[in-house]
Design a protein around this motif. Sequence first.
Motif, PDB file in Angstrom:
ATOM      1  N   ILE A 327      -1.498  -2.492   4.987  1.00 13.63           N
ATOM      2  CA  ILE A 327      -1.754  -1.243   5.715  1.00 13.63           C
ATOM      3  C   ILE A 327      -2.625  -1.545   6.934  1.00 13.63           C
ATOM      4  O   ILE A 327      -3.744  -2.051   6.809  1.00 13.63           O
ATOM      5  N   GLU A 328      -2.101  -1.235   8.100  1.00 17.37           N
ATOM      6  CA  GLU A 328      -2.820  -1.489   9.341  1.00 17.37           C
ATOM      7  C   GLU A 328      -4.027  -0.563   9.458  1.00 17.37           C
ATOM      8  O   GLU A 328      -3.924   0.647   9.234  1.00 17.37           O
ATOM      9  N   ASP A 329      -5.176  -1.153   9.800  1.00 17.69           N
ATOM     10  CA  ASP A 329      -6.398  -0.379  10.007  1.00 17.69           C
ATOM     11  C   ASP A 329      -6.641   0.587   8.832  1.00 17.69           C
ATOM     12  O   ASP A 329      -6.768   1.797   9.021  1.00 17.69           O
ATOM     13  N   PRO A 330      -6.734   0.068   7.612  1.00 14.72           N
ATOM     14  CA  PRO A 330      -6.738   0.932   6.425  1.00 14.72           C
ATOM     15  C   PRO A 330      -7.979   1.792   6.258  1.00 14.72           C
ATOM     16  O   PRO A 330      -7.959   2.778   5.514  1.00 14.72           O
ATOM     17  N   ASN A 340       3.908   4.893   6.140  1.00 14.36           N
ATOM     18  CA  ASN A 340       2.664   4.832   5.370  1.00 14.36           C
ATOM     19  C   ASN A 340       2.977   4.210   4.007  1.00 14.36           C
ATOM     20  O   ASN A 340       3.395   4.902   3.078  1.00 14.36           O
ATOM     21  N   PRO A 341       2.802   2.894   3.886  1.00 13.10           N
ATOM     22  CA  PRO A 341       3.208   2.197   2.656  1.00 13.10           C
ATOM     23  C   PRO A 341       2.199   2.297   1.520  1.00 13.10           C
ATOM     24  O   PRO A 341       2.012   1.347   0.755  1.00 13.10           O
ATOM     25  N   HIS A 342       1.525   3.434   1.392  1.00 10.51           N
ATOM     26  CA  HIS A 342       0.539   3.593   0.319  1.00 10.51           C
ATOM     27  C   HIS A 342       1.235   3.660  -1.034  1.00 10.51           C
ATOM     28  O   HIS A 342       2.453   3.874  -1.125  1.00 10.51           O
ATOM     29  N   ILE A 343       0.459   3.495  -2.084  1.00  9.64           N
ATOM     30  CA  ILE A 343       1.012   3.605  -3.434  1.00  9.64           C
ATOM     31  C   ILE A 343       0.208   4.617  -4.251  1.00  9.64           C
ATOM     32  O   ILE A 343       0.006   4.460  -5.453  1.00  9.64           O
ATOM     33  N   GLY A 344      -0.232   5.675  -3.580  1.00 10.66           N
ATOM     34  CA  GLY A 344      -0.971   6.727  -4.265  1.00 10.66           C
ATOM     35  C   GLY A 344      -0.130   7.507  -5.256  1.00 10.66           C
ATOM     36  O   GLY A 344      -0.664   8.199  -6.130  1.00 10.66           O
ATOM     37  N   PHE A 345       1.207   7.414  -5.125  1.00  7.49           N
ATOM     38  CA  PHE A 345       2.108   8.027  -6.104  1.00  7.49           C
ATOM     39  C   PHE A 345       2.640   6.991  -7.086  1.00  7.49           C
ATOM     40  O   PHE A 345       3.615   7.225  -7.790  1.00  7.49           O
ATOM     41  N   GLY A 346       2.001   5.849  -7.142  1.00 11.28           N
ATOM     42  CA  GLY A 346       2.431   4.762  -8.005  1.00 11.28           C
ATOM     43  C   GLY A 346       3.043   3.644  -7.174  1.00 11.28           C
ATOM     44  O   GLY A 346       3.451   3.840  -6.036  1.00 11.28           O
ATOM     45  N   GLY A 347       3.116   2.477  -7.783  1.00  8.32           N
ATOM     46  CA  GLY A 347       3.611   1.309  -7.053  1.00  8.32           C
ATOM     47  C   GLY A 347       5.098   1.089  -7.171  1.00  8.32           C
ATOM     48  O   GLY A 347       5.574  -0.028  -7.013  1.00  8.32           O
ATOM     49  N   GLY A 348       5.849   2.151  -7.452  1.00 11.12           N
ATOM     50  CA  GLY A 348       7.277   2.005  -7.646  1.00 11.12           C
ATOM     51  C   GLY A 348       7.588   1.678  -9.090  1.00 11.12           C
ATOM     52  O   GLY A 348       6.720   1.673  -9.960  1.00 11.12           O
ATOM     53  N   GLY A 349       8.850   1.426  -9.366  1.00 10.03           N
ATOM     54  CA  GLY A 349       9.247   1.127 -10.736  1.00 10.03           C
ATOM     55  C   GLY A 349       9.405   2.388 -11.566  1.00 10.03           C
ATOM     56  O   GLY A 349       9.475   3.505 -11.051  1.00 10.03           O
ATOM     57  N   ALA A 350       9.433   2.202 -12.874  1.00 11.76           N
ATOM     58  CA  ALA A 350       9.751   3.291 -13.790  1.00 11.76           C
ATOM     59  C   ALA A 350       8.795   4.474 -13.683  1.00 11.76           C
ATOM     60  O   ALA A 350       9.189   5.626 -13.823  1.00 11.76           O
TER      61      ALA A 350
END
Length: 417
Positions: A327-330, A340-350
């Motif tokens: 994340i640029e300038d996080p 916005n490649p955040h993972i606040g909704f989870g990191g993907g997967g099931a």
Amino acid sequence: MAPEIDIIDPNVYERGGIPHEQFTWLRDNDPVHWHHDLNDGVPGFWAVTRHEDVVTVSRNSQLYSSHVRTSMYEEFTDDEVLLYGMMMLFQDPPDHTKNRSKVNRGFTPRMIKQLEGHIRDICNELIDDVVERGEACFVEDIAAHLPAYVICELLGAPVEDRQKICDWSNHIIGFADPELAGAKEKAKVFAGELMEYAAQLAHERLAEPRDDIASTLLKPDESGERLSIEEFQLFLLMLIIAGHETTRNGSVGGMLAFFENPDQWAKLKADRSLLRTAPDEIVRWTSPINLFRRTATADTELGGKQIRAGDKVVIFYGSANRDERVIEDPFTFDISRDPNPHIGFGGGGAHFCLGTHLARLELNVLFDTILERMPDIEPVGEPRRLRSNFVNGVKEMRVRFTPSTPLGTKAAALSRG
């Protein structure tokens, strides 16, 4: 020199929120860190802090299980693990896949979009209740009620049940905070009350189906699959905990972020089209859910460390969402951030968040309504944070704004049926 690492003590989060200084050091120097637990008799764990590694763990349910010892940081008895293992949040594929397919139909973008008018009415109703006073507690008067009211709307539950849902969620999630529940045993009692409520609601909807998600989930789909009463109870428990706490803390954390970055509030005032990207930046910045736990099912390697079968592995979203490698300038709150490649909704997967579309819509409509009706909102004093390492929560945040006249939203909504 390495700082003293303590990223699990709830007191750390109550005092200062996410310990970003520690997380930054870990990402740079020891991204998969062996963290000795602070409580006697509880095992240590691997703290996973880089974005890439959190995604790796999230997307490999076969190697990093949510089911073996649940996905909660706390240690449960074998009987508790067996019981909680019926909940979708604590399952791995193929059981998780099967149960998720039963509930997905209630949370499609099209289904959620239909709620927009109701959510706008709810936001206006909450503001109606405080707008003449010119001051409020943003947590208790607005943020805590919004998701509970929306969940009632989803379920077709009576308006008078809204406060019960708020209280159950507060006490189940807040068991580590002595001001809320005070003990795990009390949290279990509240969870039991919620389960009884869910069973009653399920029986009512089976007898008299309505146009709501509860009825949709309880009727057979094209393949004849539907949720059992027990599965519906556990789904409702998960919905109230996950759906209530994420939106509540995202709302409060987002408002606090705007207070601390007034240029972004001015930017949003000037360009409402930024409401499209603002919710994701709010979720990245606040990381409403700080962590989840997995259990390694086999010996493996992660971040250069040897993980043994049975090891406790804890993934920290609050750290991953500030990872400079992805994340640029996080450490800049930027509501126009896109992509916005955040993972606040989870990191993907099931276990990618089922309610992602709903959470985005609630944040979008809430801040649009605040801009419309209390654009000069400002803080009064310092916020008080929740004592929790699981949710990044604020339990009190006083605000003030120019008083105005209520719209009478509740009466208007009731008159429409």
